[in-house]
Structures are given as C-alpha cells and as structure tokens.
Design a protein around this motif. Structure first.
Motif, short mmCIF file in Angstrom:
data_model
loop_
_atom_site.label_atom_id
_atom_site.label_comp_id
_atom_site.label_asym_id
_atom_site.label_seq_id
_atom_site.Cartn_x
_atom_site.Cartn_y
_atom_site.Cartn_z
N LYS A 1 -18.79 -7.27 -4.20
CA LYS A 1 -18.28 -6.22 -4.52
C LYS A 1 -16.57 -6.43 -4.31
CE LYS A 1 -21.09 -2.18 -4.98
NZ LYS A 1 -20.53 -1.71 -6.35
N ARG A 2 -16.48 -6.99 -3.22
CA ARG A 2 -15.17 -7.47 -2.90
C ARG A 2 -14.69 -8.79 -2.88
NH1 ARG A 2 -12.08 -2.06 -2.54
NH2 ARG A 2 -13.86 -0.55 -2.47
N HIS A 3 -15.80 -9.49 -2.85
CA HIS A 3 -15.53 -11.01 -2.66
C HIS A 3 -16.55 -11.73 -3.69
CE1 HIS A 3 -15.53 -8.73 1.18
NE2 HIS A 3 -14.54 -9.83 1.52
N PRO A 4 -16.10 -11.51 -5.00
CA PRO A 4 -16.93 -12.17 -6.03
C PRO A 4 -16.75 -13.58 -6.07
CG PRO A 4 -15.03 -11.02 -6.97
CD PRO A 4 -15.01 -10.52 -5.52
N ASP A 5 -15.77 -14.34 -5.53
CA ASP A 5 -15.54 -15.80 -5.83
C ASP A 5 -16.32 -16.38 -4.84
OD1 ASP A 5 -14.10 -15.27 -8.12
OD2 ASP A 5 -12.22 -16.00 -7.36
N ILE A 6 -16.55 -15.97 -3.68
CA ILE A 6 -17.09 -16.43 -2.50
C ILE A 6 -18.31 -16.15 -2.01
CG2 ILE A 6 -14.73 -17.21 -1.66
CD1 ILE A 6 -14.83 -14.91 0.41
N ASN A 7 -18.84 -15.30 -2.70
CA ASN A 7 -20.35 -14.68 -2.54
C ASN A 7 -21.26 -15.87 -2.51
OD1 ASN A 7 -21.83 -12.77 -1.50
ND2 ASN A 7 -22.74 -12.29 -3.56
N THR B 1 -28.85 -20.76 -1.81
CA THR B 1 -28.40 -20.39 -0.37
C THR B 1 -29.15 -19.17 0.08
OG1 THR B 1 -26.53 -21.62 -0.64
CG2 THR B 1 -26.70 -20.32 1.35
N ALA B 2 -28.79 -18.16 -0.77
CA ALA B 2 -29.28 -16.84 -0.22
C ALA B 2 -30.85 -16.90 -0.13
CB ALA B 2 -28.84 -15.79 -1.18
#
Length: 795
Positions: free
Chosen positions: A560-566, A571-572
C-alpha cells in the motif's frame, strides 16, 4: 507277501508309539452350575448342554473356566461344539502383546455365538469337551450360564465388566425406521486400554486382543469410544458390539512394562478388569442433513445479499450526488459565461495538459515489461536519494509505470492459481485413499474425528466437518467479485482520465487481492480434504494456504505504501515454499529433536534480521560479499563515533518490536519443542501479521489520516468474530498429538442443529472473520482517494 509283511511291521510300530486312547466321560450338564473336576491325559470329559432358542428372543450363552491348579505341565483344551460353529481355547490362555511378549491368564470367559434360527422355537445341543496332555492332571471349574441382557436396547445404558481373557459382546437389532445408530462405550477408568469393535452377525466372533482387528470396524479407547453404524452395511439388520481389553496399554498412550516380567508383575498383568457401559442411540435422520446444508448455505448467501444491497445503496448515492452536481452546474452556467478569456485559456490549457499526460501514459503502456525500468546507474543513484529521505511520501515510491506494476502484481494471482491446481490434485487423491483404507480395513484409529458428532454421508465418515468449510469457498468467491468490481471501476476512471484515479490516493493494484481471494477458496478446499481423514501426516494440508494468506496480507499491507519496492511474486512464493518445507520437516522430525529445533531457531532469527535490514533501508541494503564490512562501518559511525539515534524512528520501533516477538517465539520453540509444529509456525505468521497491522493503523492515525465508517465497521465486526472464532477453536475436540484413544477423551456431542460441533462453528466464524479481514485491507485507505500522493506518508 512282501507287501503284507511291510503293512504288518508298520502296524506294530505305530501301535508302540500311539498313546493309550482317552477314557471319555460324558455328563449331562445344566446351566448356572459349577462343575469342579480333574482332567488328565488318560481321560476326557464331555459336558452336554441343551437350550431352547426363540426367533423373537436372543439369549447369550457364556462359558467360564477357572484353572484351580496353576502348575500344570500342559494346558487344558476346551472345545465347544455347536450346531454351526466350533469354539476352542486353552487354559491358561496365552495372549501376546507388543514384541510378542506373553501374558498367561488362568480365568477365561467366552460368549458363544448364536446362529440364527428359522423356526419360532428350537432346542439346540452343544458340547464342551475338556482334555489335556498332562499326565499329572489339572483341576478346573466350569460354569455355563445364560446372558439375559444379551440384546442391547436403544437409548438404554448397560453396564458390564471385561478383561483380556474375558471379553464381552452383545447384539443389537435395528428398529424399524432407523437407518443409523451411534454405539457409545464409556468407562470411568482410563486404563487398562481396550478395544471396541462392530462386527456382523456370524461365527466365529473375533473377541480376543490378537484377532479383534480381523473384521468389522474397531477403535482403541480409554474412557470414551463411539462408532456410527449404518443399516446398509449389515444385511442381517443387526450386529455385534464387541469389547476387548488389551494385554498392554501402549496402544492407548500408557507405559510399556519392562520385560521379562517377574511373577508378581505377571499376576498384576493378569488383573486387568475394566468396568464399562454401552449405549446405542439413534443418529440424526435425513431431515437433519437437509437442515444442516440449508443452514450452511443460508448463512453465506446472506453475505451475497448484503453485498448486493450495499452496491445498490452506493449506486443510488452516486446517482443522487450526480444529479445534485448537475443542478449546481446549471445554476452556475450564467456566471461561468461571464468569466474572462484568460480563465478560458487556463481551462483549455489545463485540459490539453491532462490530455497530453494521458496520451503519454497510453503511449508508454504499449510494450513495457517489468525489466524495462531501472537499468542505468543514475536511476540507482536516484533510488538512493529518494528512499533515504527522512520523510517519504507515496509519490516517492510510486514512480514506476502502472502497466508494469499491474503485470507484476497479476503474477501473484496466476502463480497461486497454478500452485493451487498442482497442490490440490495429489491432496484429493491422497485423502480419498485414506478414506478408502478406513472403510476397507475398519481401523478407525487412522483418522482423528470427533466421533460423537461425525455424521457420515456416502463414503465420507464426517460429512459435517467437510460441509462447514463451504464458507471459505463462498466468501472467497464473493471477495473476488468485490475486487473485480473495484478493478473495473478503477479502469473506467483511468479511461476517462479521472484526476483522482491518476494522481490521488493509494495506487490501486488488485493482483494481490485476487491472490488473497483465491487462497481463501483453496483454504476451504484443503481444509475439507484434511477433514476427510484428519491426522498428523496430512495436517499441513490444512495449514499450507493459511501461511499463504498470512504472507499475502503482510505483502498487501506493505504494498500500500511501497508499491515500487514490494517483493515480486516469485520471491514471495519461494519464501512461502520454504515455510511449507520447514512445516513438513517439523511434522516429520520435529518431535523432541533438539538438532532440528536449533537449526530452525537459527534460521528464524537470521531471516528476521535480514528482513529487518531490508525493511529499514527500503531495499537499498545489498546482501553480497561486502556485507560484513558495511555492518562494521555502520556500527562504528552510528554507534561508536558519534552515537547518533536512528534516522527512521517509526520503522526502527516496528522492527525492534518485531525482533523481540520473533526472538521470543524462537526461544519458546527451542525450549518447549511443541509437538504441533505446523500450528507453531502458523502462530509465528499470525503474530507478525497482527503486529504489522497494528503498526499500520497506529501510524495511519498518527499521520492525521482517518478511517471511514465502512472500514471502521469492518474492523470492529471482524475483531468480534475473531474473538468468538478463537473461543471455539481452542475447545479441542480431538488432538493428533496424542494417541487415538486419548484423543477421543476430548470428543463432545454436536451443539448446533444436532449436526455441527464446536470445530464446525470455528470453520463458520473463521471464514467470516477472514473475509472481514480482507475487506478491512480493501477499504481501510478509502479516505485517501482524493488526497495527492505527494501528501500521503510512507510508513
């Protein structure tokens, strides 16, 4: 002549080694009379009994023998000859336990099987032959008696006593209109361990510890045992309820004696009488099944209706708001016509600017892939400049193209859909095999049901536990529909170049939401598969997608607050696969294995530290050969040289609390070594999710943001439902951490509609709570939809 001579020699030789024929002594015997007698190798006694049997009344006949001289060199053999059966046993009776250990019993009692009769009344004869090979002779006492209460009555408790050498069995006949009954056996004594068995009416009856598992359905028990019996499985419309006391308690979780046993221990081992009671009660009928299914469907369809009502009300509000805006615009038209040309020029200029922005965006969406950005060194420098600012805004971390990010996050959905197919197919095949083995062998120790509330349907032994998982599937599908509606609305807003959709609010990426809805549906399917035959070897089926859901929720909160670096989907899911891998290792090797717990705790702590570093430095901390040098440098400059405080205090507080929680959980696991490793791993995931969610809410309120009414209602509703759900979860109706017999001590009756138990209610409430949690994640930032992204804080 030669042949005759050979025959003569053969006859003379055999006559020299053949023992002297027994002197047979026949006695006309009567019921309920004690016969004290002696038998040797020179004589044999035959007791003749007769009794009248009736087609409308079944009476049992029981033969009891007590060996009065225990030092006989050879056992006494008793053979009971009936019209259609032969029963033989020796005294002392030798029963074998674990590792073929022998236990002698000198007091034996056996019930004779009752062959059916077609006549209204018939007199039948049977004989008890007593013989031995002991030349010294052996004294015994024989008693044959009638068992008046041989036939069990519905809903009427009957008490009796059994031991390894004196098993008991009784007959039950299905009443008219009754298709299913539950046979319940109870005792106030946990030990000695015993076995209850349901067998068809036939001879012989398998009623000893070493043969009770040969036929029918059976289960070990300490204080409680229950088996659901269906009329369709017994063509004679009747069955035997057999209760056998085992020679050893190891099968029920009791201690195993050292061997060889002393004479005193042998005497004690033979004294294993157990008082029990049995009751046969009618099970639920077809109407209860229909009511249970309608109740289950009704609950979850009501959420569909409620959602449809909310959509209609929202649409009506939008239409009303549009009408009010239209009338306002028409009243201001005269004023607008008198505005200056400069204002007209400014409006047209702004319009052209928006059109050019939209055109440039559309052009940039033509052929962009995820690898087409951030390839130059100056972009890496820009990352360092932006992400290391003291105060970050969402606009700083939402700089990548929307088309690229949408594709990146859609991979979450497609990957989990692929995982679901390849994971579910072998699971379904395996649990079908489990259920088939249970049905064929009759071994009800394989599956850990709540036997007091397990309603069969077809080949399934506990249909109610499977049906109650329907909520996960239905509410997961409903959530997917809600996300789809929002996704379509967002796309329409982008197509009409809505400024709020382009530049305001939290960036709308729905791939993770689609993955969450799919995971919820798969949780329902796999939980249903687990409850086909719940046991410790397939518990990870029930928890695998719980790990998925917890991980996806944390990723969504961070996105939500870090869309570019999620994190990317690959990897997940690789990390989640590692979690599931450790879950399997923990189930197989984790019980009291200190080496495993040390390795896992070290990996847990290292993973926590690595993730904390990545989160604190916004992904700018590289894991390479120079990491040790950088760690020393940071410690020297920030802690020794100038002793400066952390630059990002909020992030540091979250990470310190997270490390405290995770280190504490690692220490608990290392010290306690919990048997239920899968639940322990799930507790780690849930604790981290709750910690991050609480941090998000606190930081949101600290940043001056507010929570809209719909999101607030969802939060309060979900919290209440989670509370009730956890209450029913911790009731613990069964546990595969213990033996099947010990697990049945926790079994309880149904509490809802005579069809659902506490765990079914957990399924209902937890599916609703998960659905509510997803709605919270979906709506909690709706208050920012009109706020510029360069004014929304990152935390």
């Amino acid at each position: 002549s030669f042949v005759l001579l050979l025959l003569l020699f053969h006859y003379i030789g055999n006559s020299q080694i053949r023992p002297t024929p027994h002197n047979s002594k026949d006695k006309d015997a009567e019921f309920d009379v004690n016969y004290n007698d002696t038998v040797t190798s020179e004589n044999q006694t035959i007791y003749a009994f007769n009794h009248t049997i009736s087609r409308n009344k079944t009476e049992g006949v029981r033969v009891s023998v007590d060996l009065l001289s225990n030092k006989s060199e050879s056992p006494i053999l008793f053979v009971v000859r009936q019209k259609q059966a032969v029963l033989s046993f020796q005294v002392p009776l030798i029963l074998r336990g674990l590792y073929q250990r022998k236990y002698p019993y000198y007091d034996v009692g056996r019930t004779l099987c009752q062959p059916p009769t077609r006549a209204a009344s018939e007199t039948q004869y049977f004989f008890v032959d007593v013989s031995t090979l002991s030349s010294q002779g052996a004294n015994y006492q024989l008693r044959v008696s009638r068992v008046e209460s041989f036939t069990l009555q519905t809903n009427k408790k009957f008490s009796f006593t059994a031991s390894p050498s004196q098993p008991q069995y009784f007959k039950y006949v299905f009443q008219d209109g009754v298709d299913t009954v539950i046979v319940k056996v109870n005792s106030d004594m946990a030990f000695p361990c015993s076995v209850m068995s349901i067998q068809d009416i036939q001879c012989p009856v398998y009623d000893l510890d070493n043969n009770v598992a040969f036929i029918g359905m059976y289960q070990t028990m300490t204080k409680k045992g229950a088996i659901t019996v269906q009329r369709k499985d017994f063509p004679s419309n009747s069955f035997y309820v057999v209760v056998v006391v085992k020679t050893e308690d190891e099968a029920c979780g009791g201690p195993l004696r050292f061997y060889p046993l002393t004479p005193d221990e042998l005497i004690d081992a033979g004294n294993r009488s157990k008082a029990l009671d049995v009751m046969v009660s009618t099970a639920i009928n077809l109407e209860a099944y229909v009511m249970g299914m309608l109740f289950c469907l009704g609950i979850f369809f009501s959420f569909y209706l409620l959602t449809l009502l909310c959509v209609c009300l929202e649409r009506a509000r939008v239409i009303s708001s549009s009408a009010d805006n239209g009338s306002t615009m028409s009243s201001e038209a005269i004023t607008d016509s008198a505005t200056s040309t400069d204002n007209n020029y400014g409006y047209m200029g702004m319009k052209r600017s928006l059109e050019s922005v939209a055109r440039s965006r559309q052009e940039s969406l033509s052929s962009i892939e995820e690898d087409d950005y951030d390839t130059l060194d100056d972009i890496h420098s820009d990352k360092n400049i932006v992400r290391t600012k003291k105060f970050l805004y969402v606009a700083d971390l939402a700089r990548k193209d929307k088309r690229v990010l949408s594709k990146k996050y859609q991979i979450y959905f497609w990957n989990i859909a692929t995982i679901a197919v390849f994971y579910a197919l072998p699971v379904v095949q395996l649990v079908i095999t489990y259920q088939t083995v249970v049905n064929v062998t009759g071994n009800q120790d394989i599956c850990y049901y709540n036997f007091l509330c397990a309603h069969p349907l077809g080949a399934l032994s506990a249909f109610n536990n499977i049906l109650s998982n329907l909520g996960y599937v239905m509410l997961g599908l409903l959530f997917l529909l809600i996300v789809l509606k929002r996704d379509l609305a967002q796309n329409r807003a982008l197509e009409r170049h809505d400024v709020n959709a382009l530049e305001c609010g939290i960036p709308k990426h729905f791939g993770l939401f689609y993955a969450m809805g799919t995971a919820l549906m798969m949780e329902g399917l796999l939980s249903a598969c687990y409850h086909v035959c719940p046991n410790y070897t397939n518990f990870q089926f029930d928890t695998s997608f719980m790990y998925m859901i917890a991980g996806l929720c944390m990723l969504k909160l961070y996105q939500k607050r870090h869309p570019d670096i999620n994190a990317s989907a690959y990897t997940a899911y690789a990390c989640l696969a590692a979690v599931i891998f450790f879950s399997v290792l923990g189930v197989v090797f984790g019980r009291d294995n200190t080496a495993f717990w040390i390795v896992f705790s070290v990996i847990h702590i290292l993973a926590t530290l690595l993730l904390s570093t990545q989160l604190y430095y916004m992904g700018r901390w590289r894991l390479n050969a120079g990491i040790l040098r950088r760690i020393v440098y940071v410690i020297y400059t920030d802690c020794i040289r100038q002793c400066s405080g952390p630059m990002y205090i909020d992030r540091m507080v979250l990470l310190v609390m997270g490390n405290i929680v995770n280190w504490s959980l690692a220490a608990y696991g290392l010290i306690q070594k919990p048997n239920d490793f899968a639940s322990y791993l799930l507790a780690i995931a849930i604790c981290n999710l709750l910690l991050y969610f609480a941090f998000y809410i606190i930081m949101k309120l600290r940043s001056g943001e507010r929570i809209k009414c719909l999101a607030l209602v969802c939060i309060l509703f979900t919290a209440v439902v989670w509370g009730f759900a956890l209450y029913f979860f911790f009731q613990g109706l069964s546990t595969w951490q213990k033996t099947p017999a010990e697990s049945r001590e926790h079994n309880r009756e149904c509490i809802l509609l005579s069809f659902f138990d506490d765990h079914d209610i957990w399924h209902f409430l937890s599916s609703i709570a998960m659905f509510g949690s997803f709605l919270v994640l979906l709506t909690m930032d709706d208050d920012l939809d009109t706020v510029q992204r360069d004014k929304i804080y990152v935390f």
